[in-house]
Design a protein around this motif. Structure first.
Motif, PDB file in Angstrom:
ATOM      1  N   MET A 433       0.162   2.574  -2.625  1.00 55.11           N
ATOM      2  CA  MET A 433       1.517   2.531  -3.166  1.00 55.11           C
ATOM      3  C   MET A 433       2.532   3.076  -2.165  1.00 55.11           C
ATOM      4  N   LEU A 434       2.183   4.114  -1.400  1.00 51.79           N
ATOM      5  CA  LEU A 434       3.089   4.631  -0.377  1.00 51.79           C
ATOM      6  C   LEU A 434       3.302   3.614   0.728  1.00 51.79           C
ATOM      7  N   ALA A 435       2.231   2.915   1.115  1.00 52.11           N
ATOM      8  CA  ALA A 435       2.369   1.883   2.150  1.00 52.11           C
ATOM      9  C   ALA A 435       3.274   0.753   1.676  1.00 52.11           C
ATOM     10  N   VAL A 436       3.117   0.369   0.430  1.00 49.48           N
ATOM     11  CA  VAL A 436       3.992  -0.663  -0.123  1.00 49.48           C
ATOM     12  C   VAL A 436       5.432  -0.172  -0.182  1.00 49.48           C
ATOM     13  N   SER A 437       5.621   1.097  -0.520  1.00 49.54           N
ATOM     14  CA  SER A 437       6.976   1.662  -0.560  1.00 49.54           C
ATOM     15  C   SER A 437       7.626   1.594   0.816  1.00 49.54           C
ATOM     16  N   THR A 438       6.880   1.964   1.873  1.00 46.30           N
ATOM     17  CA  THR A 438       7.408   1.895   3.236  1.00 46.30           C
ATOM     18  C   THR A 438       7.777   0.463   3.604  1.00 46.30           C
ATOM     19  N   PHE A 439       6.929  -0.480   3.230  1.00 47.56           N
ATOM     20  CA  PHE A 439       7.204  -1.884   3.538  1.00 47.56           C
ATOM     21  C   PHE A 439       8.476  -2.364   2.837  1.00 47.56           C
ATOM     22  N   VAL A 440       8.648  -1.990   1.584  1.00 48.23           N
ATOM     23  CA  VAL A 440       9.835  -2.419   0.835  1.00 48.23           C
ATOM     24  C   VAL A 440      11.095  -1.831   1.456  1.00 48.23           C
ATOM     25  N   VAL A 441      11.068  -0.549   1.809  1.00 45.87           N
ATOM     26  CA  VAL A 441      12.240   0.079   2.423  1.00 45.87           C
ATOM     27  C   VAL A 441      12.555  -0.579   3.764  1.00 45.87           C
ATOM     28  N   ASP A 442      11.530  -0.884   4.551  1.00 47.65           N
ATOM     29  CA  ASP A 442      11.752  -1.586   5.823  1.00 47.65           C
ATOM     30  C   ASP A 442      12.402  -2.940   5.602  1.00 47.65           C
ATOM     31  N   MET A 443      11.953  -3.682   4.628  1.00 54.11           N
ATOM     32  CA  MET A 443      12.528  -4.995   4.356  1.00 54.11           C
ATOM     33  C   MET A 443      13.993  -4.881   3.938  1.00 54.11           C
ATOM     34  N   VAL A 444      14.297  -3.853   3.139  1.00 52.65           N
ATOM     35  CA  VAL A 444      15.689  -3.636   2.745  1.00 52.65           C
ATOM     36  C   VAL A 444      16.546  -3.327   3.965  1.00 52.65           C
ATOM     37  N   GLY A 445      16.020  -2.452   4.853  1.00 46.14           N
ATOM     38  CA  GLY A 445      16.790  -2.097   6.042  1.00 46.14           C
ATOM     39  C   GLY A 445      16.989  -3.249   6.994  1.00 46.14           C
ATOM     40  N   MET A 446      15.995  -4.111   7.163  1.00 51.31           N
ATOM     41  CA  MET A 446      16.080  -5.193   8.144  1.00 51.31           C
ATOM     42  C   MET A 446      16.762  -6.447   7.619  1.00 51.31           C
ATOM     43  N   HIS A 447      16.873  -6.602   6.296  1.00 50.39           N
ATOM     44  CA  HIS A 447      17.389  -7.868   5.776  1.00 50.39           C
ATOM     45  C   HIS A 447      18.574  -7.720   4.825  1.00 50.39           C
ATOM     46  N   LEU A 448      18.807  -6.549   4.262  1.00 57.22           N
ATOM     47  CA  LEU A 448      19.851  -6.417   3.257  1.00 57.22           C
ATOM     48  C   LEU A 448      21.019  -5.535   3.696  1.00 57.22           C
ATOM     49  N   LEU A 449      20.750  -4.516   4.509  1.00 60.23           N
ATOM     50  CA  LEU A 449      21.835  -3.632   4.923  1.00 60.23           C
ATOM     51  C   LEU A 449      22.762  -4.321   5.921  1.00 60.23           C
ATOM     52  N   PRO A 450      24.039  -3.956   5.928  1.00 60.80           N
ATOM     53  CA  PRO A 450      24.948  -4.524   6.948  1.00 60.80           C
ATOM     54  C   PRO A 450      24.502  -4.197   8.371  1.00 60.80           C
ATOM     55  N   GLU A 451      23.856  -3.046   8.561  1.00 60.63           N
ATOM     56  CA  GLU A 451      23.394  -2.655   9.901  1.00 60.63           C
ATOM     57  C   GLU A 451      21.974  -3.112  10.158  1.00 60.63           C
ATOM     58  N   LYS A 452      21.590  -4.263   9.604  1.00 62.18           N
ATOM     59  CA  LYS A 452      20.192  -4.710   9.716  1.00 62.18           C
ATOM     60  C   LYS A 452      19.773  -4.960  11.163  1.00 62.18           C
ATOM     61  N   ALA A 453      20.718  -5.427  12.047  1.00 62.53           N
ATOM     62  CA  ALA A 453      20.353  -5.682  13.444  1.00 62.53           C
ATOM     63  C   ALA A 453      19.992  -4.383  14.142  1.00 62.53           C
ATOM     64  N   MET A 454      20.790  -3.337  13.895  1.00 65.43           N
ATOM     65  CA  MET A 454      20.497  -2.032  14.502  1.00 65.43           C
ATOM     66  C   MET A 454      19.167  -1.491  13.993  1.00 65.43           C
ATOM     67  N   PHE A 455      18.932  -1.614  12.670  1.00 67.34           N
ATOM     68  CA  PHE A 455      17.682  -1.094  12.118  1.00 67.34           C
ATOM     69  C   PHE A 455      16.488  -1.841  12.705  1.00 67.34           C
ATOM     70  N   THR A 456      16.606  -3.163  12.864  1.00 71.17           N
ATOM     71  CA  THR A 456      15.494  -3.946  13.412  1.00 71.17           C
ATOM     72  C   THR A 456      15.197  -3.533  14.841  1.00 71.17           C
ATOM     73  N   SER A 457      16.255  -3.298  15.648  1.00 70.85           N
ATOM     74  CA  SER A 457      16.029  -2.898  17.042  1.00 70.85           C
ATOM     75  C   SER A 457      15.395  -1.518  17.128  1.00 70.85           C
ATOM     76  N   LEU A 458      15.740  -0.646  16.151  1.00 69.11           N
ATOM     77  CA  LEU A 458      15.109   0.670  16.139  1.00 69.11           C
ATOM     78  C   LEU A 458      13.677   0.606  15.636  1.00 69.11           C
ATOM     79  N   LYS A 459      13.437  -0.326  14.717  1.00 70.54           N
ATOM     80  CA  LYS A 459      12.103  -0.443  14.129  1.00 70.54           C
ATOM     81  C   LYS A 459      11.125  -1.107  15.086  1.00 70.54           C
ATOM     82  N   TYR A 460      11.573  -2.125  15.764  1.00 70.56           N
ATOM     83  CA  TYR A 460      10.698  -2.881  16.667  1.00 70.56           C
ATOM     84  C   TYR A 460      11.289  -2.939  18.077  1.00 70.56           C
ATOM     85  N   PRO A 461      11.293  -1.835  18.841  1.00 75.30           N
ATOM     86  CA  PRO A 461      11.755  -1.879  20.250  1.00 75.30           C
ATOM     87  C   PRO A 461      10.720  -2.603  21.108  1.00 75.30           C
ATOM     88  N   ARG A 462      11.227  -3.395  22.075  1.00 71.71           N
ATOM     89  CA  ARG A 462      10.333  -4.117  22.983  1.00 71.71           C
ATOM     90  C   ARG A 462      10.372  -3.429  24.347  1.00 71.71           C
TER      91      ARG A 462
END
Length: 512
Positions: A433-462
């Motif tokens: 359940m905690l892993a699912v919670s983390t996944f849901v919060v990540d999806m909200v940050g990367m796809h729903l927040l206005p700052e989704k581009a910044m969150f994605t770059s912080l989440k997945y740096p290359r």
């Protein structure tokens, strides 16, 4: 082609992904995540582990149960002549014909009442019991004869082997009759009944005729048989609700090695009937096991205690206790298949009595002693059974059609033992359940927040590891012996000594 160039070409296809932990100071994502964490803690730790005891290995018990009914008495054996019964009079019962109550609404439904011992009113079928509340008596006379009778004409095989007509005169012994030959009236012989054939077999379209009862009198009923039975054809069993039922039961959970019986523990019936909880003197707000623990109930739900004293081996309840706990009034109209019929007393009712075992309590670590309680449910039905007995075999019989309270007794519940494996499985569910919670919060940050581009770059740096990056790392590691023997370090050092041009380095582009 140098090996380093080959490695550079295949490097994009053999990269390795590793988790990156980034702390993001965002109240929206943080609040959502900790809300999920709180929900997981309440669900897994408080509810599953502490309240529902799901850290225990559980098993549904099996066992045996015996129920017996008795007339209400003054603590004595009703079959003894000196025993005084606690029965009222039929004049005090509103459903009896001779009642002293003057309610005209029930006048048309009243019937004669009779007091019966449970031996007469009870039918025990092993898997269930039927306690009669209404008995319909039907008197019948046979219309078709059974076998042969004196005066019947039969065919008998003669000396020539041909069938000849004869008349039965008498039964000599079982299976042997005396016949007179019709062609020779003076000729009388004994014959085995197996060698006879009826000359005029009956066309038996109906075996029995009803001569007295709820059905109309049959026009051909003999006066001798009709006058032999004069009791009422329909009666109510008086005061059946005051009969007592004793329950003796035992259980076992073979997989856990747990066994127990009802001895030493006072049983209770759980009731949601508010009137019963407020008026029954044995109603308690808790399942007390001593007089000191009794808490008088002030309303539903409540626990109706056994009529026996604490510590007595078997539990005894009044039939009325079970009926009221199931919300049944015998004098109310029954509803079967959606249609209002006669009263429950007239049609009958089906009760399911569940004996529920447990050895677990909320917020209690480990198993307790086995305890139990009783729950009663009513099912719309018209339980009926018929029984008959001969008054003149084989020509006359009495059929009794009994409606009543059919009782099924089931043993159910769950008992358990502490189990480390079950605890780990429950905790694993929480981690999921905690892993699912983390996944849901990540999806909200990367796809729903206005700052989704910044969150994605912080989440997945290359990050591309190049020779310049290795050079920088190797310069910092010159003093580290384990780096000097690494092939990449040697190759980087050789490049520096040869003053080879450095490759382009693409760093991490992170927005602040």
């Amino acid at each position: 082609m140098p090996l380093s160039d080959i490695l550079d070409k295949i490097r994009p296809y053999v990269g390795y992904t590793t988790p990156v932990f980034v702390y993001i100071e965002d109240a929206r994502l943080g609040s959502l995540y900790y809300l999920f964490v709180l929900f997981t803690f309440v669900t897994i730790v408080i509810s599953d582990i502490f309240y529902h005891n799901r850290y225990m290995q559980m098993e549904v018990p099996v066992g045996a149960v015996r129920a017996t009914f008795r007339l209400p008495s003054e603590n004595c054996e009703p079959l003894d002549n000196e025993c005084m019964l606690r029965l009222g009079t039929t004049s005090d019962l509103s459903y009896c014909m001779n009642t002293n109550q003057t309610d005209d609404k029930e006048a048309a439904t009243r019937l004669p009442c009779v007091f019966l011992d449970p031996t007469d009113a009870l039918e025990d079928y092993g898997s269930h019991l039927l306690l009669g509340t209404y008995i319909e008596t039907i008197h019948q006379e046979r219309t078709c004869s059974v076998g042969y009778a004196v005066g019947d004409e039969v065919f008998v095989k003669g000396n020539s082997g041909a069938l000849e007509l004869a008349t039965i005169l008498d039964f000599v012994t079982p299976g042997v009759v005396e016949v007179r030959w019709s062609a020779s009236p003076t000729k009388i012989e004994r014959q085995n009944v197996n060698s006879l054939t009826l000359a005029n077999p009956e066309n038996c379209s109906r075996i029995w005729n009803t001569i007295q009862g709820p059905a109309k009198l049959h026009p051909h009923a003999s006066s001798s048989v009709a006058s032999a039975y004069g009791r009422p054809s329909e009666v109510f069993v008086a005061d059946v609700g005051r009969y007592t039922m004793m329950i003796d039961h035992t259980m076992t959970a073979p997989g856990l090695g747990i066994s127990a019986d009802n001895r030493g523990f006072r049983g209770y019936v759980r009731s949601n009937n508010d009137v019963q909880c407020r008026t029954n003197p044995r109603a308690s707000a808790v399942m007390a096991q001593s007089d000191a623990e009794m808490v008088p109930a002030t309303g539903a739900p409540c626990w109706i205690g056994s009529m026996t004293n604490f510590g007595v081996e078997n539990d005894i309840f009044e039939v009325n206790d079970l009926l009221k706990a199931a919300g049944i009034d015998l004098d109310e109209a029954t509803i079967v298949h959606g249609e209002r019929q006669h009263s429950n007393r007239r049609e009958g009712v089906l009760l399911v009595v569940n004996i529920i075992y447990s050895n677990m309590k909320p917020f209690h670590i480990g198993a307790t002693d086995v305890y139990y309680h009783v729950e009663v449910y009513a099912i719309p039905a018209t339980p009926t059974v018929e029984r008959s007995f001969y008054v003149k075999f084989p020509d006359a019989r009495v059929v009794e059609r009994i409606h009543g309270i059919k009782i099924f007794i089931n043993q159910t519940g769950a008992v358990g033992q502490s189990s480390f494996i079950r605890l780990m499985m429950t905790l694993a569910a929480g981690m999921t359940m905690l892993a699912v919670s983390t996944f849901v919060v990540d999806m909200v940050g990367m796809h729903l927040l206005p700052e989704k581009a910044m969150f994605t770059s912080l989440k997945y740096p290359r990050t591309q590891i190049t020779m310049d990056l290795l050079d920088s790392a190797s310069e910092d590691a010159d003093t580290s012996p384990q780096w000097k023997n690494h092939p990449t370090y040697k190759r980087s050092a050789s490049s520096r000594n040869n003053n080879s041009p450095s490759r382009t380095h693409t760093g991490v582009n992170m927005q602040n």
